[in-house]
Structure formats: C-alpha cells, structure tokens
Design an enzyme around this catalytic site. Structure first.
Site, PDB file in Angstrom:
ATOM      1  N   GLU A  20      49.563 -24.232 -13.495  1.00 44.12           N
ATOM      2  CA  GLU A  20      48.431 -24.745 -14.298  1.00 44.12           C
ATOM      3  C   GLU A  20      48.881 -25.655 -15.431  1.00 44.12           C
ATOM      4  OE1 GLU A  20      45.434 -20.869 -13.879  1.00 44.12           O
ATOM      5  OE2 GLU A  20      46.374 -21.292 -15.793  1.00 44.12           O
ATOM      6  N   HIS A  59      44.003 -20.079 -21.035  1.00 46.13           N
ATOM      7  CA  HIS A  59      42.586 -19.698 -20.898  1.00 46.13           C
ATOM      8  C   HIS A  59      42.428 -18.314 -20.224  1.00 46.13           C
ATOM      9  CE1 HIS A  59      42.668 -22.482 -17.078  1.00 46.13           C
ATOM     10  NE2 HIS A  59      42.953 -21.239 -16.727  1.00 46.13           N
ATOM     11  N   HIS A  79      38.082 -20.973 -11.082  1.00 45.27           N
ATOM     12  CA  HIS A  79      38.763 -19.851 -10.429  1.00 45.27           C
ATOM     13  C   HIS A  79      37.834 -19.218  -9.408  1.00 45.27           C
ATOM     14  CE1 HIS A  79      40.496 -20.389 -14.445  1.00 45.27           C
ATOM     15  NE2 HIS A  79      41.625 -19.930 -13.976  1.00 45.27           N
ATOM     16  N   HIS A 129      52.908 -17.517 -15.998  1.00 46.12           N
ATOM     17  CA  HIS A 129      52.314 -16.298 -15.465  1.00 46.12           C
ATOM     18  C   HIS A 129      52.294 -16.336 -13.944  1.00 46.12           C
ATOM     19  CE1 HIS A 129      48.782 -18.960 -15.538  1.00 46.12           C
ATOM     20  NE2 HIS A 129      48.012 -18.082 -14.950  1.00 46.12           N
TER      21      HIS A 129
END
Lengths: 279, 130
Positions: free
Chosen positions: A240, A12, A59, A193
């Site tokens: 995540e 995302h 976030h 990431h």
C-alpha cells in the site's frame, strides 16, 4: 489558480477507526497513536484547505472482484461511508468538489493517465480513518474531498514509478484549474504490515523509517523499487505504501517535513504519518 | 499457470487466484448485508450451496480454515468478512493463520511484530523453521 500547499501521509488501519468510534482513544493501547496526530489536527485546522485529494484503497467494500480498476477518481457529488459488515462508521458523508474533480478527470486522461471515473461509490475505512485522524469527529467534514482509489488488492497493482508519475500529473491538473483553491493531497495506507498467511504480523521498522527518510529526500529511490521488494520487506499488504508516492509526486522536489510520527503496533500494523510543506 | 513469487508464508492474490476464488470471494462479500448474514448463520451449508463454489472451498469456509481459503483463491479482504460475521477480530484471524494463539500473536505485535529476518525468501524461511 489552484495550488497544492501540503502533502500528508498516514496509515488507515480499520481498528483505529473503531477505537475512535467506540471512544477508546484514551486507553493505554491507543493513546500514543492519537497523541501522534494532535499536532497535525491543530495544524490542518489552522491551514483550512479547501479540498483534499485523498489517495486510498477500497477493501472489498465498494468494489467486488467483478471489476478491478487500477486508478479510480470519484466524480460524484458525495460519497457515503460504507457498511463493512458492522454497519457504516458514524462519520459524516464525504462531499466532493465535483467541478474540480471533473477538471482533474479531464486533465489526467488527456495527460495519458486513463482513470476510471466513478459516479456512485461508498467509501470505506481507507478513506474515512485518515479523515478522522486529521479532522476529529465533526458533524460535517470541514473540507471537500476528491477520492482517488488505487487497486492494491489484486496483484499487480500499479508500479511505484507509475504512482509517482500520476502524482506529477495531478500537480499539472491542479495547477491548470483557474479557480483559487487551496488543495492538499493525502497518501494513505501502510506502513509495514501483513495480515494474511503464516507470515502475518510482519513489521519492518527499519524499512519504514528509511522509507520516511527517502520520501522526503529522494523519492526517486522509492519509485524505483519493485512490488516484490515492497511485499518482501514490508509485508504483502505493506505494498500500500506505493500510494504515498502519488502524494509525493504531486509535490515539489524539495519539501519541508513539518511532522513525522511512527508507532508499532496498531492491531497488525505499523502506523506512520508525515506532513510535508509544499511552500 | 500460477506464478511463484518467492515470498514465504504469503498467498499473492493475482488474476489467476482472482478467477479461481471469484465465487468464494463474492460469497464472503455478500455477508456485508445483514439479511445474508442472518441466512448464513441460520444454515451455513444451505447458504453456501447457493454459490458456485467448489466443494473444497465450501469445506474450507465451514472449517474456518483461512489459509486453505487463501490457497483456493480467497482474498484476505473478502474472506475476513466471514470472521467479522463470526464476531472475531482481525487479530484473531491473523493469529489463526500463523498457527499462534491470539495472546501469543498479540504479544508478538506489542514487541514490534514479526521480524523480516529469516522471512524474506522461501529458502531462508524453511531454514529458520527447521
């Protein structure tokens, strides 16, 4: 009876949302990423699910550090796109199926998953980028959405095992809903990431591809991994990926992969996408 | 007491960091509102003085020293709102935290990103960096 017909996983990355909103999807940097989702857009437009349970993380948009709920189920009638500092994304308001969400909430808590229920929250790129990738840029989203937000910002997030088991409880909850509903579940975030500190930029394509293999064939192995292993191997923010296990836990032991896509990079992130048929 | 997670080049944001960095992160989150962005731009020190942050945290913000902010309890998803307010991309922020120029960092990402080889534990990280 309601049933889960398919599971979808996708990254995302916020820059993907920006590329869509700014009309950059045909640019050489972005084109291969969007081509990777063309098959899935056509597929889901034909499948026409009634509801998507969308697993994502906030976030620092809806939730500050005043409260850090581990699992949030959105039970409001609708959710507005959040202003993340550049103005809200120009995407439709997300409409819930509130009766179904209330049933999920009750079923999950009685099944010993103590969800935090939220009747007012904005939804950020974690939820809206997967919607744009799967449904394009319509005036109204063609599906109802139950948001399920997971804390992955503050350590420790829930364990991979806990996420996998929550998926199983979601399946029980869906299958105990008397109305005929075609439900899909999305797991979002990842893949590898790290976007902070001197180790930023970490990508582990080998780990990611193995994760995609095991997600289909042997998710138990993924559920057994520790946070430390996820953070070490696929980046502090790559943790995540545990959210994909909520999606996988809600499906049959045996699933059929219909589509799989992997690309590096989108901004700082490896993009992964898989569609699993739950027939 | 702060835990040691043995992941190099990484600030694991746990409950201890969350408490230490609470006001730094709340300040950063306040920049989601346009009126606060304007006030911060007009006089950074005056706006920072309104928050119960430590002087070290304020100095790290003024210097845009992101690693220092993280060390002092900042969370990347919060403090990156300072960068957004400056008109900087996330990739710019990531590059500054690695000590690379943005073009070099972007090039590394295009070539497949930073390899996990030599970046898994603090010991091997130190060895690779000499």
């Amino acid at each position: 009876m309601a049933r889960i017909t398919a599971g979808v996983a996708t990254s995302h990355v916020p820059a993907i949302g920006a590329a869509i909103d700014l009309g950059k999807t045909k640019e050489p940097y972005w084109a291969p990423i969007f081509e990777g989702y063309e098959w899935s857009k056509t597929w889901i437009a034909e499948e026409k699910p009634d509801v998507v349970i969308l697993v994502y993380n906030d976030h620092a948009s809806a939730f500050s550090l005043e409260m850090i709920p581990t699992f949030v189920l959105g039970t409001a009638a609708e959710f507005k796109p959040a202003d993340e500092g550049w103005g809200p994304r120009p995407v439709p308001v997300v409409k819930n199926d509130p009766e179904f969400a209330a049933h999920l909430a009750q079923s999950l808590v009685l099944d010993e998953f103590d969800m935090t229920l939220v009747n007012k929250m904005d939804v950020d790129h974690g939820l809206t980028v997967p919607m744009s990738l799967m449904f394009g840029q319509p005036d109204e989203w063609p599906v109802k959405v139950v948001p399920l937000a997971v804390n992955v910002l503050q350590y420790p997030p829930p364990t991979a095992r806990r996420c996998f088991n929550l998926g199983k409880a979601i399946r029980r909850a869906v299958e105990s809903y008397p109305k005929d509903l075609k439900v899909m579940i999305f797991g979002t975030g990842g893949m590898s990431h790290q976007i902070h500190g001197p180790r930023a930029g970490l990508i582990n394509a080998e780990f990611d591809n193995k994760f995609l293999d095991l997600l289909v064939e042997d998710p138990e192995q993924l559920a057994a991994k520790s946070h430390l292993e996820y953070m070490r191997e696929c980046g502090a923010e790559g943790v995540e990926l545990i959210m994909w296990l909520i999606m996988r836990g809600a499906l049959n032991d045996h699933v059929t992969p219909l589509r799989r896509f992997y690309h590096v990079p989108a901004s700082n992130t490896a993009v992964g996408h898989i569609v699993l048929d739950n027939a | 007491m702060a835990e040691d997670y043995d992941i190099p080049g990484t600030y694991v944001f746990d409950a201890d960091a969350s408490r230490r960095g609470f006001w730094l992160n709340q300040f950063a989150m306040s920049l989601m509102k346009p009126e606060n962005r304007e006030r911060f731009k007009a006089d950074e020190r005056a706006y920072l003085a309104e928050w119960q942050m430590t002087d070290e945290q304020r100095e790290a913000v003024i210097a845009r020293d992101y690693n220092r902010m993280l060390e002092l309890g900042g969370n990347i998803f919060f403090v990156s709102k300072i960068g957004a307010n400056d008109g900087k991309s996330f990739q710019f922020l990531a590059a500054t935290m690695t000590g690379m120029t943005q073009p070099d960092y972007a090039e590394m990402m295009l070539k497949g990103g930073r390899s996990p080889v030599g970046a898994r534990t603090k010991e091997e990280w130190e060895m690779h960096r000499g």
